[in-house]
Write an enzyme that holds these catalytic residues in place. Sequence first.
Site, short mmCIF file in Angstrom:
data_model
loop_
_atom_site.label_atom_id
_atom_site.label_comp_id
_atom_site.label_asym_id
_atom_site.label_seq_id
_atom_site.Cartn_x
_atom_site.Cartn_y
_atom_site.Cartn_z
N GLY A 31 10.55 -3.60 35.09
CA GLY A 31 9.10 -3.71 35.20
C GLY A 31 8.34 -3.07 34.06
O GLY A 31 8.89 -2.78 33.00
N HIS A 37 9.55 -8.59 27.22
CA HIS A 37 9.93 -9.28 28.46
C HIS A 37 9.38 -10.71 28.47
O HIS A 37 10.05 -11.63 28.92
CB HIS A 37 9.37 -8.53 29.68
CG HIS A 37 9.92 -7.15 29.85
ND1 HIS A 37 9.14 -6.03 29.74
CD2 HIS A 37 11.17 -6.71 30.13
CE1 HIS A 37 9.89 -4.95 29.94
NE2 HIS A 37 11.11 -5.33 30.18
#
Length: 284
Positions: A31, A37
């Site tokens: 996260g 990402h």
Amino acid sequence: MKQITSLNEMVAFVHDTKLKQKSIGFVPTMGYLHEGHRALIKDARKENDIVVLSIFVNPTQFGPNEDFAKYPRDMKRDRDIATAEQVDILFTPTVQEMYPVQPLRVSLQAGKAARELCGASRPGHFDGVLTVLLKLFMLIQPARAYFGMKDAQQVAVVEGMVHEYFLPVTIRKVATVREEDGLARSSRNVRLTSEERKEAPVLYESLQFVRQYYDAHPHLTVDVLEAEWLRFLEEKLRFGSIDYARILSFPELQKPTFKGPQLAALAVRYSAARLIDNLLWEEE
Ligand code: PAF
């Protein structure tokens, strides 16, 4: 996008997807998503019918004095990014479901490549990474899984497990995404003070220095090259302290013969964050 937390629901989704003969691209993360990402998700989106993104801050890969509790988390922001990147399933399992029995009844031990670099200063870290990834691969059964090359050692260790256990997943390596000043994107960058942030591009500058130095002096030994690299870093660093700066063969992570891929990798500690970066190059 659908968010799934329960393991049973994830298993049912995967079963259904397999029946429909759709391929799954998997992006495992902890996260606090950033451009790095996003690059992984974009590649997964291009190559698969279904994209599963997991967000799970994995306790078994943190040492007792590491930043598990303080690891940055922001689920609302992450959900928005995942939606914008057209993720199909956001998988956010609980620690309780991922690790129902503590201590583990069976655990994985990473091999030799995991004892160098980050493995030397974070004992057990890669065992925890492999353990959680094997669990996630078994649950999600992806055709492809996506990893950033900023964590080159992680890529080497994970590929080792995939080959060793004949896991039916292809590991896709995605190039490091950098800020304009060269700093590799990382969830930990937010924990730098403003002075540390100004200094941090030195990590990448030093990697370019060592690469150029090698090109200009191809007959030097690894020890001399590493010493020159350390000298360069020590002159430039005021706030950071060097954890390691090493040149190794890739993916074995052993002393290089300067034939085949070479990895120059470093880690620098700042007050509340430890940054890593690397450069991979191929020798004839
Ligand atoms: O690279 C990471 O964020 C983690 O090590 C991973 C692969 C998600 C496993 O927890």
